[in-house]
Design a protein around this motif. Structure first.
Motif, PDB file in Angstrom:
ATOM      1  N   PRO A   1      -7.770   6.010  -9.223  1.00 20.66           N
ATOM      2  CA  PRO A   1      -6.805   5.220  -8.473  1.00 20.66           C
ATOM      3  C   PRO A   1      -6.839   5.499  -6.974  1.00 20.66           C
ATOM      4  O   PRO A   1      -6.214   4.789  -6.214  1.00 20.66           O
ATOM      5  CB  PRO A   1      -5.466   5.671  -9.059  1.00 20.66           C
ATOM      6  CG  PRO A   1      -5.683   7.100  -9.400  1.00 20.66           C
ATOM      7  CD  PRO A   1      -7.133   7.180  -9.836  1.00 20.66           C
ATOM      8  N   ARG A   2      -7.573   6.537  -6.550  1.00 25.36           N
ATOM      9  CA  ARG A   2      -7.582   6.885  -5.122  1.00 25.36           C
ATOM     10  C   ARG A   2      -8.968   6.672  -4.558  1.00 25.36           C
ATOM     11  O   ARG A   2      -9.905   7.339  -4.940  1.00 25.36           O
ATOM     12  CB  ARG A   2      -7.230   8.367  -4.936  1.00 25.36           C
ATOM     13  CG  ARG A   2      -5.846   8.632  -4.566  1.00 25.36           C
ATOM     14  CD  ARG A   2      -5.617  10.021  -4.021  1.00 25.36           C
ATOM     15  NE  ARG A   2      -6.231  11.098  -4.773  1.00 25.36           N
ATOM     16  CZ  ARG A   2      -6.137  12.366  -4.419  1.00 25.36           C
ATOM     17  NH1 ARG A   2      -5.467  12.715  -3.355  1.00 25.36           N
ATOM     18  NH2 ARG A   2      -6.713  13.301  -5.129  1.00 25.36           N
ATOM     19  N   GLN A   3      -9.100   5.780  -3.608  1.00 27.82           N
ATOM     20  CA  GLN A   3     -10.398   5.573  -2.981  1.00 27.82           C
ATOM     21  C   GLN A   3     -10.432   6.116  -1.561  1.00 27.82           C
ATOM     22  O   GLN A   3     -11.472   6.121  -0.923  1.00 27.82           O
ATOM     23  CB  GLN A   3     -10.771   4.106  -2.975  1.00 27.82           C
ATOM     24  CG  GLN A   3      -9.914   3.293  -2.027  1.00 27.82           C
ATOM     25  CD  GLN A   3     -10.338   1.866  -1.970  1.00 27.82           C
ATOM     26  OE1 GLN A   3     -10.687   1.290  -2.976  1.00 27.82           O
ATOM     27  NE2 GLN A   3     -10.321   1.284  -0.809  1.00 27.82           N
ATOM     28  N   ALA A   4      -9.309   6.578  -1.077  1.00 30.76           N
ATOM     29  CA  ALA A   4      -9.235   7.113   0.285  1.00 30.76           C
ATOM     30  C   ALA A   4      -8.247   8.266   0.302  1.00 30.76           C
ATOM     31  O   ALA A   4      -7.384   8.371  -0.561  1.00 30.76           O
ATOM     32  CB  ALA A   4      -8.792   6.021   1.260  1.00 30.76           C
ATOM     33  N   LEU A   5      -8.400   9.107   1.290  1.00 30.96           N
ATOM     34  CA  LEU A   5      -7.522  10.267   1.428  1.00 30.96           C
ATOM     35  C   LEU A   5      -6.384   9.917   2.388  1.00 30.96           C
ATOM     36  O   LEU A   5      -6.603   9.701   3.568  1.00 30.96           O
ATOM     37  CB  LEU A   5      -8.319  11.453   1.971  1.00 30.96           C
ATOM     38  CG  LEU A   5      -7.573  12.761   2.123  1.00 30.96           C
ATOM     39  CD1 LEU A   5      -7.067  13.258   0.777  1.00 30.96           C
ATOM     40  CD2 LEU A   5      -8.474  13.805   2.756  1.00 30.96           C
ATOM     41  N   PHE A   6      -5.191   9.826   1.833  1.00 29.02           N
ATOM     42  CA  PHE A   6      -3.990   9.564   2.625  1.00 29.02           C
ATOM     43  C   PHE A   6      -3.018  10.708   2.420  1.00 29.02           C
ATOM     44  O   PHE A   6      -2.881  11.225   1.308  1.00 29.02           O
ATOM     45  CB  PHE A   6      -3.309   8.255   2.200  1.00 29.02           C
ATOM     46  CG  PHE A   6      -4.113   7.025   2.492  1.00 29.02           C
ATOM     47  CD1 PHE A   6      -4.355   6.645   3.802  1.00 29.02           C
ATOM     48  CD2 PHE A   6      -4.621   6.247   1.472  1.00 29.02           C
ATOM     49  CE1 PHE A   6      -5.092   5.516   4.077  1.00 29.02           C
ATOM     50  CE2 PHE A   6      -5.360   5.112   1.740  1.00 29.02           C
ATOM     51  CZ  PHE A   6      -5.601   4.740   3.049  1.00 29.02           C
ATOM     52  N   SER A   7      -2.322  11.076   3.476  1.00 28.06           N
ATOM     53  CA  SER A   7      -1.318  12.123   3.345  1.00 28.06           C
ATOM     54  C   SER A   7      -0.199  11.633   2.432  1.00 28.06           C
ATOM     55  O   SER A   7      -0.006  10.428   2.235  1.00 28.06           O
ATOM     56  CB  SER A   7      -0.749  12.494   4.718  1.00 28.06           C
ATOM     57  OG  SER A   7       0.050  11.436   5.211  1.00 28.06           O
ATOM     58  N   LEU A   8       0.556  12.586   1.895  1.00 28.51           N
ATOM     59  CA  LEU A   8       1.691  12.227   1.043  1.00 28.51           C
ATOM     60  C   LEU A   8       2.713  11.403   1.822  1.00 28.51           C
ATOM     61  O   LEU A   8       3.312  10.477   1.283  1.00 28.51           O
ATOM     62  CB  LEU A   8       2.339  13.492   0.472  1.00 28.51           C
ATOM     63  CG  LEU A   8       1.456  14.277  -0.511  1.00 28.51           C
ATOM     64  CD1 LEU A   8       2.100  15.620  -0.843  1.00 28.51           C
ATOM     65  CD2 LEU A   8       1.181  13.474  -1.765  1.00 28.51           C
TER      66      LEU A   8
ATOM     67  N   ARG B   1       5.378   6.142   2.785  1.00 27.01           N
ATOM     68  CA  ARG B   1       5.687   4.995   3.662  1.00 27.01           C
ATOM     69  C   ARG B   1       5.088   3.712   3.114  1.00 27.01           C
ATOM     70  O   ARG B   1       5.714   2.653   3.146  1.00 27.01           O
ATOM     71  CB  ARG B   1       5.176   5.246   5.081  1.00 27.01           C
ATOM     72  CG  ARG B   1       6.103   6.080   5.913  1.00 27.01           C
ATOM     73  CD  ARG B   1       5.750   6.013   7.382  1.00 27.01           C
ATOM     74  NE  ARG B   1       4.338   6.229   7.609  1.00 27.01           N
ATOM     75  CZ  ARG B   1       3.820   7.083   8.478  1.00 27.01           C
ATOM     76  NH1 ARG B   1       4.598   7.796   9.246  1.00 27.01           N
ATOM     77  NH2 ARG B   1       2.539   7.224   8.622  1.00 27.01           N
ATOM     78  N   SER B   2       3.857   3.804   2.625  1.00 27.73           N
ATOM     79  CA  SER B   2       3.190   2.635   2.051  1.00 27.73           C
ATOM     80  C   SER B   2       3.951   2.133   0.833  1.00 27.73           C
ATOM     81  O   SER B   2       4.126   0.921   0.654  1.00 27.73           O
ATOM     82  CB  SER B   2       1.758   3.004   1.674  1.00 27.73           C
ATOM     83  OG  SER B   2       1.136   1.955   1.003  1.00 27.73           O
ATOM     84  N   LYS B   3       4.392   3.059   0.009  1.00 23.89           N
ATOM     85  CA  LYS B   3       5.135   2.686  -1.196  1.00 23.89           C
ATOM     86  C   LYS B   3       6.440   1.988  -0.827  1.00 23.89           C
ATOM     87  O   LYS B   3       6.789   0.960  -1.405  1.00 23.89           O
ATOM     88  CB  LYS B   3       5.412   3.938  -2.034  1.00 23.89           C
ATOM     89  CG  LYS B   3       5.832   3.658  -3.432  1.00 23.89           C
ATOM     90  CD  LYS B   3       5.867   4.957  -4.231  1.00 23.89           C
ATOM     91  CE  LYS B   3       6.190   4.661  -5.669  1.00 23.89           C
ATOM     92  NZ  LYS B   3       6.121   5.848  -6.508  1.00 23.89           N
ATOM     93  N   LYS B   4       7.148   2.517   0.174  1.00 21.23           N
ATOM     94  CA  LYS B   4       8.395   1.883   0.618  1.00 21.23           C
ATOM     95  C   LYS B   4       8.119   0.502   1.196  1.00 21.23           C
ATOM     96  O   LYS B   4       8.815  -0.462   0.913  1.00 21.23           O
ATOM     97  CB  LYS B   4       9.099   2.756   1.662  1.00 21.23           C
ATOM     98  CG  LYS B   4       9.785   3.951   1.074  1.00 21.23           C
ATOM     99  CD  LYS B   4      10.460   4.779   2.159  1.00 21.23           C
ATOM    100  CE  LYS B   4      11.067   6.035   1.559  1.00 21.23           C
ATOM    101  NZ  LYS B   4      11.602   6.938   2.577  1.00 21.23           N
ATOM    102  N   GLY B   5       7.086   0.409   2.037  1.00 19.97           N
ATOM    103  CA  GLY B   5       6.742  -0.865   2.665  1.00 19.97           C
ATOM    104  C   GLY B   5       6.213  -1.887   1.679  1.00 19.97           C
ATOM    105  O   GLY B   5       6.305  -3.086   1.905  1.00 19.97           O
ATOM    106  N   GLY B   6       5.670  -1.402   0.558  1.00 18.39           N
ATOM    107  CA  GLY B   6       5.116  -2.304  -0.456  1.00 18.39           C
ATOM    108  C   GLY B   6       6.080  -2.598  -1.585  1.00 18.39           C
ATOM    109  O   GLY B   6       5.660  -3.004  -2.663  1.00 18.39           O
ATOM    110  N   GLY B   7       7.365  -2.364  -1.333  1.00 16.79           N
ATOM    111  CA  GLY B   7       8.368  -2.667  -2.351  1.00 16.79           C
ATOM    112  C   GLY B   7       8.290  -1.761  -3.569  1.00 16.79           C
ATOM    113  O   GLY B   7       8.635  -2.169  -4.669  1.00 16.79           O
ATOM    114  N   GLY B   8       7.792  -0.545  -3.372  1.00 15.10           N
ATOM    115  CA  GLY B   8       7.713   0.411  -4.475  1.00 15.10           C
ATOM    116  C   GLY B   8       6.346   0.496  -5.128  1.00 15.10           C
ATOM    117  O   GLY B   8       6.109   1.352  -5.970  1.00 15.10           O
ATOM    118  N   ALA B   9       5.433  -0.390  -4.733  1.00 16.29           N
ATOM    119  CA  ALA B   9       4.083  -0.370  -5.306  1.00 16.29           C
ATOM    120  C   ALA B   9       3.269   0.770  -4.700  1.00 16.29           C
ATOM    121  O   ALA B   9       3.375   1.051  -3.512  1.00 16.29           O
ATOM    122  CB  ALA B   9       3.376  -1.698  -5.042  1.00 16.29           C
TER     123      ALA B   9
END
Length: 139
Positions: free
Chosen positions: A70-77, A82-90
């Motif tokens: 499920p992870r193709q890139a290294l992103f900080s927690l 922030r991405s999850k919040k901005g994506g409506g929980g996705a």
């Protein structure tokens, strides 16, 4: 599980990738320590790091054992949150869907749809558009 290498944690620092000499020094040191590294950098999910070319090729060829998802890139927690919040929980993996993050039959189906566009003949038909866009952005 092997003890994490102090050099391996540096690989999660984005500033390292802006300094090619330092990046190559860190990678050289990692290649001399172990073939594979378990990395637990602060603020990131842990991951395995392959540092030898032949291991990376073997991993790429063993697509049923080593998945792209499920992870193709290294992103900080923090960025993931922030991405999850901005994506409506996705989760980011659900929002950033592309062929490089797909595995198995799903990857093959999408590759079969798009592969002809990326042959030399397919690229020839759009080369002038690519050249014009590159010139526009570089200018």
């Amino acid at each position: 599980m092997p003890a994490p290498s102090p050099h391996a944690a540096a690989i999660a620092d984005p500033k390292l990738f802006a300094n090619f000499a330092q990046l190559h020094e860190v990678l050289r040191d990692l290649r001399q320590e172990e073939r594979m590294h378990w990395v637990e950098p602060e603020g990131y999910e842990p991951f395995w790091l392959a540092v030898h070319h032949e291991d990376i090729i073997a991993i790429e060829k063993a697509s049923t054992k080593f998945l792209s998802a499920p992870r193709q890139a290294l992103f900080s927690l923090a960025i993931q949150e922030r991405s999850k919040k901005g994506g409506g929980g996705a989760a980011a993996a659900d929002v950033m869907r592309n062929i490089t993050a797909m595995d198995g039959a799903e990857h093959k189906a999408y590759r079969d749809l798009s592969q002809a566009y990326f042959t030399p003949k397919g690229m020839e038909s759009i080369a002038s558009n690519i050249d014009a866009l590159a010139k526009l952005f570089i200018d």
